[in-house]
Design a protein around this motif. Structure first.
Motif: not given
Length: 528
Positions: A345, A347, A350, A420, A428, A430, A480-482, A484
């Motif tokens: 996924r 982020t 974040p 991630r 991770y 970033h 902030t969202q995930e 996939p």
């Protein structure tokens, strides 16, 4: 009647296999069978009893060939001998794979059997080392693999390679070697250096920083050292002590090809690289070939590959480089771990929950010194359940089980995006607001995670255009969202101090985490 027919068929099959393999010495075949079955001590000390035991590769190889002698044909034995000599180009020692050349006229039947078994053992051992490495990786440089991350298309096993290559051992060895372009290029570089003269280079004494346009009595030694390795042509002797433009160009080239800051300043790191001997550089290639063999089964056709020592992230599709960018990795005191996992996924925008080590060693001292630290860095204090706490009610000398979380925004150390993947180290990939660090070399400034330059450009290479458009809209929301990742996307994070760049140039780096010496020592000890 049926039993007799079955016995006749079995005998006929054995005879056919013997004919096809070229073995016709029935007493020798029986001696091999008996040695494997009952006389496991007969070939000591050359072959330990454990090597002959069943189950085991050696026993299985002969079982698959009806226990006939495998190396009595002169052509086959010569081909094996030549193939074993070639592993020197892989940084392996042919002496680790001995052949007993005693012949029937001067040897007993048992000695001949042991010689055949010894040849097969060396054959299998070389295949094993080429395919998987001379040493066990985890005993030297631990590497973590996520459950389910094994390649869905594993390479052929050692026994399969051995059976298919009995008549063509060099082809079996070629199939066992990593097919990775990185390994093949590094192997070629090693072979070229190994076969050439190992020159002694001039040593440059320590001293103050050497700057362009400066004069120093060590400048002639610097010029001689760079000329010895082909970075510099002969200089006129009119002003040998001057650090001139010609010498500067050579220093910049040397620094770029040794993973150093290409600034023309000859300080401790550049001096260390210059004073590393040709023999040590050859050994550096040798240990990095071993590292590639360790990971040959982990690097898939499509892989995100983080080179820790090189400070690079490379994205490969069908083993071809699709995208490459600079990376910032963990400093020596907080090393980036080696691992393989699967990206699951993203982020977007974040928040940053401060890891326990950073909280303990970095943040708490800052908060104790500056009561306004939390407010200035948009940090909130949470309990272990994620509920907010009042910072003024916390004993910062003994804060207990708290969480520090920094809100999303331009000052967040994760930038606008994190990539991630499951791992026990909480690391991770970033983004980062500290873009200036990407121009440094080496780039070891983080606390273990990997910062990526141009991470949105990487997404454009990884994902379809529609996904990238949706991600851009979500990023602009500031929330902030995930997001996939629903396809298989392997990531490998590993450590190499030598590599062949996409331009074809060999890059030799200073050993950021000081691992080369330990691995080299282990390789030497394994050969004793």
């Amino acid at each position: 009647m049926y039993k007799e027919t079955a016995r006749n068929l079995a005998a006929g099959c054995l005879l056919l296999i013997s004919f096809l393999t070229g073995a016709s010495d029935e007493p020798l075949d029986e001696a091999i069978r008996q040695t494997l079955a009952q006389r496991s001590e007969a070939c000591a000390p050359g072959l330990a009893a454990s090597e002959l035991a069943a189950p085991g590769l050696l026993h299985e190889l002969y079982a698959r060939q009806a226990f006939v002698a495998l190396w009595q044909q002169p052509n086959r034995r010569t081909a094996l001998k030549q193939a074993l000599l070639q592993v020197a180009d892989d940084g392996l020692d042919p002496a680790d794979y001995p052949l007993d050349d005693r012949r029937a006229a001067t040897s007993s039947l048992q000695q001949q059997a042991c010689a055949d078994l010894q040849a097969s053992h060396s054959y299998l051992r070389a295949l094993q080392h080429l395919a998987h490495g001379r040493l066990e990786q985890d005993s030297i440089e631990p590497f973590w693999r996520a459950p389910g991350s094994a390649s869905p298309r594993p390479r052929p096993g050692v026994l399969e390679l051995a059976l298919n290559g009995l008549d063509r051992p060099s082809e079996a060895f070629a199939a066992a070697r990593p097919a990775l372009l990185q390994y093949q290029a590094l192997r070629q570089a090693y072979a070229e250096r190994r076969r050439g003269p190992i020159d002694e280079w001039p040593l440059i004494p320590a001293g103050h920083l050497l700057r362009p346009d400066s004069r120093d009595e060590r400048i002639p030694l610097l010029a001689a050292r760079l000329a010895a390795e082909g970075y510099l042509a002969a200089r006129p002797a009119t002003d040998a002590g001057l650090y001139d433009a010609t010498l500067l160009a050579a220093v910049l080239d040397f620094q770029a090809r040794h993973g150093l800051q290409a600034d023309g300043l000859v300080g401790p790191q550049t001096l260390s690289a210059l004073n590393t001997s040709a023999r040590e550089r050859l050994e550096q290639l040798q240990v990095n070939l071993e590292r590639w063999r360790w990971l040959a089964n982990d690097i898939e056709a499509e892989t995100l590959l983080v080179d820790i020592a090189g400070g690079l992230l490379s994205y490969y599709v069908e083993q071809q480089l699709r995208w490459q960018g600079r990376a910032v990795v963990g400093r020596p005191s907080r090393q980036t771990p080696q691992l393989k996992s699967l990206v699951n996924r993203l982020t977007l925008n974040p928040t940053w929950s401060v890891p326990p080590t950073i909280l303990r060693e970095d943040k708490l001292p800052e908060i104790r010194r500056d009561p306004n630290y939390l407010a200035r860095h948009q940090m909130r204090v949470l309990d272990r359940h994620g509920e907010p706490l009042d910072p003024t009610g916390i004993d910062w000398e003994n804060p207990g089980n708290i969480i520090l979380r920094q809100d999303a925004g331009p000052d967040n150390p994760l930038g606008r995006l994190a990539i991630r993947f499951p791992n026990p180290f909480s690391v991770y990939l970033h983004d980062t607001p500290s873009q200036q660090l990407f121009s440094k070399s080496p780039r070891a400034f983080s606390s273990g995670c990997v910062r990526i330059e141009g991470i949105l450009e990487l997404l454009a290479a990884l994902l379809p255009a529609d996904d990238c458009s949706e991600i851009a809209q979500r990023l602009d929301s500031g929330q902030t969202q995930e997001f996939p990742i629903r396809r298989r996307l392997p990531i490998v994070i590993a450590y190499w101090t030598a590599a062949v760049a996409a331009t074809g140039e060999l890059v030799l780096r200073n050993d950021l985490y000081e691992r080369d010496r330990k691995l080299l020592f282990a390789l030497r000890e394994a050969g004793h």
